[in-house]
Design a protein around this motif. Structure first.
Motif, mmCIF file in Angstrom:
data_model
loop_
_atom_site.group_PDB
_atom_site.id
_atom_site.type_symbol
_atom_site.label_atom_id
_atom_site.label_comp_id
_atom_site.label_asym_id
_atom_site.label_seq_id
_atom_site.Cartn_x
_atom_site.Cartn_y
_atom_site.Cartn_z
ATOM 1 N N PHE A 109 48.696 -48.845 44.996
ATOM 2 C CA PHE A 109 50.007 -49.421 45.279
ATOM 3 C C PHE A 109 50.140 -50.813 44.662
ATOM 4 O O PHE A 109 51.160 -51.153 44.055
ATOM 5 N N ILE A 110 49.104 -51.617 44.818
ATOM 6 C CA ILE A 110 49.141 -52.975 44.274
ATOM 7 C C ILE A 110 49.270 -52.951 42.759
ATOM 8 O O ILE A 110 50.079 -53.682 42.173
ATOM 9 N N LEU A 140 52.148 -60.509 40.787
ATOM 10 C CA LEU A 140 50.886 -60.482 41.518
ATOM 11 C C LEU A 140 51.113 -60.750 43.007
ATOM 12 O O LEU A 140 50.606 -60.032 43.860
ATOM 13 N N LEU A 141 51.895 -61.780 43.321
ATOM 14 C CA LEU A 141 52.161 -62.103 44.724
ATOM 15 C C LEU A 141 52.917 -60.982 45.415
ATOM 16 O O LEU A 141 52.598 -60.609 46.552
ATOM 17 N N LEU A 142 53.931 -60.442 44.744
ATOM 18 C CA LEU A 142 54.702 -59.351 45.330
ATOM 19 C C LEU A 142 53.807 -58.150 45.611
ATOM 20 O O LEU A 142 53.910 -57.511 46.669
ATOM 21 N N LEU A 202 42.691 -57.233 34.999
ATOM 22 C CA LEU A 202 43.454 -56.179 34.313
ATOM 23 C C LEU A 202 44.611 -56.729 33.487
ATOM 24 O O LEU A 202 45.322 -55.971 32.837
ATOM 25 N N GLY A 203 44.804 -58.054 33.545
ATOM 26 C CA GLY A 203 45.874 -58.669 32.774
ATOM 27 C C GLY A 203 47.204 -58.705 33.492
ATOM 28 O O GLY A 203 48.230 -59.025 32.886
ATOM 29 N N LEU A 204 47.207 -58.390 34.803
ATOM 30 C CA LEU A 204 48.452 -58.354 35.564
ATOM 31 C C LEU A 204 48.658 -59.604 36.406
ATOM 32 O O LEU A 204 49.660 -59.714 37.104
ATOM 33 N N PHE A 241 54.937 -52.598 37.593
ATOM 34 C CA PHE A 241 56.382 -52.434 37.526
ATOM 35 C C PHE A 241 57.081 -53.774 37.331
ATOM 36 O O PHE A 241 58.008 -53.893 36.519
ATOM 37 N N VAL A 242 56.660 -54.785 38.079
ATOM 38 C CA VAL A 242 57.280 -56.106 37.973
ATOM 39 C C VAL A 242 56.898 -56.785 36.673
ATOM 40 O O VAL A 242 57.684 -57.513 36.071
#
Length: 270
Positions: A117-118, A132-134, A208-210, A124-125
């Motif tokens: 989910f994370i 990351l925070l969301l 992962l670069g996110l 998606f964002v």
């Protein structure tokens, strides 16, 4: 022995926090300034932890890198704890349809595998601190909500709550000034235990670069960038990796110490 380990962890954690706060004063060199003439140097007197692939001083980047790991974990934990506490208190106090609706929502979020989910939310964002925070908040508030709901239901059934209603106290006043303060110890322990998981989640997404994007110093990004040089310069992976392990272990030990000292029965979830 456990108490000594807890206090030692507290000292280590304080050292990491202070080194991040005073990084501009402690860093021996500019962490952003490359120097290709000294790239991939091993630890030496001039560069105590060596240099990275761009010739930047690793010690300076380590001092700055702890900021993002701690700050993002703290902010995401506070946001998730706030949302989870609000939802849990409303569900536990009002019961009935409110409880059923909020519990269903909580079950939906908690039924989705955390990591999947994370990563899905962050993907998606898009990469960056906002996504990351969301992702971290959306993937962790439900665990807090279930614990708070159970405790509020127990406390709301006690005689003093009914006496407060008879005296004319509104529901909002009872929740804010009587039930919420009673949850203080539980929320403190839950938040502390969650911080360690938050650091690992931030580390995983940044790897992962996110998460945190270059050139901002970040321990996980430093590990990701060093994967191509793990044979030539293993210190580029070992140093930030050890820092992450030390930080997470310290947070967990401090959380366990608080758990024992404050006699909180619940475990952090989510």
């Amino acid at each position: 022995m456990d108490r000594m380990m807890g206090y030692a962890a507290l000292l280590v954690l304080a050292g990491i926090v202070l080194s991040g706060i005073f990084a501009p004063q402690l860093a021996p060199m500019n962490p952003f300034e490359p120097d290709m003439a000294i790239r991939l140097q091993p630890p030496s007197m001039s560069h105590l932890l060596g240099t990275d692939a761009l010739g930047r001083d690793l010690l300076s980047r380590m001092l700055y890198g702890g900021r993002s790991a701690l700050l993002l974990s703290l902010v995401s934990t506070l946001l998730a704890l706030g949302i989870g506490t609000l939802v849990g208190m409303l569900a536990g106090y009002f019961g009935g349809r409110t409880d059923a609706a909020l519990t269903t929502l909580t079950n939906i979020f908690q039924g989705i595998p955390d990591i999947s989910f994370i990563v899905a939310v962050a993907g998606f964002v898009g990469p960056g601190v906002t996504g990351l925070l969301l992702a971290l908040v959306a993937g962790s508030w439900a665990g807090f909500s279930r614990i708070v709901r159970a405790e509020v239901m127990q406390r709301a059934a006690e005689p003093y709550v009914e006496q407060l209603r008879v005296l004319g106290c509104s529901d909002g006043r009872i929740i804010l000034f009587h039930l919420l303060p009673a949850l203080g110890r539980t929320l403190l322990v839950l938040g502390t235990l969650r911080l360690g998981r938050g650091v690992l989640a931030v580390a995983g997404l940044s790897f992962l670069g996110l998460g945190v994007q270059p050139p901002t110093p970040d321990w996980s990004t430093m590990i990701s960038d060093a994967m191509l040089y793990y044979r030539q310069a293993p210190h580029l992976i070992i140093v930030p990796g050890a820092a992450i392990i030390l930080l997470v272990s310290s947070l967990n030990l401090v959380g366990q110490m608080l758990h024992r000292r404050l006699d909180v029965r619940q475990e952090a979830g989510g």
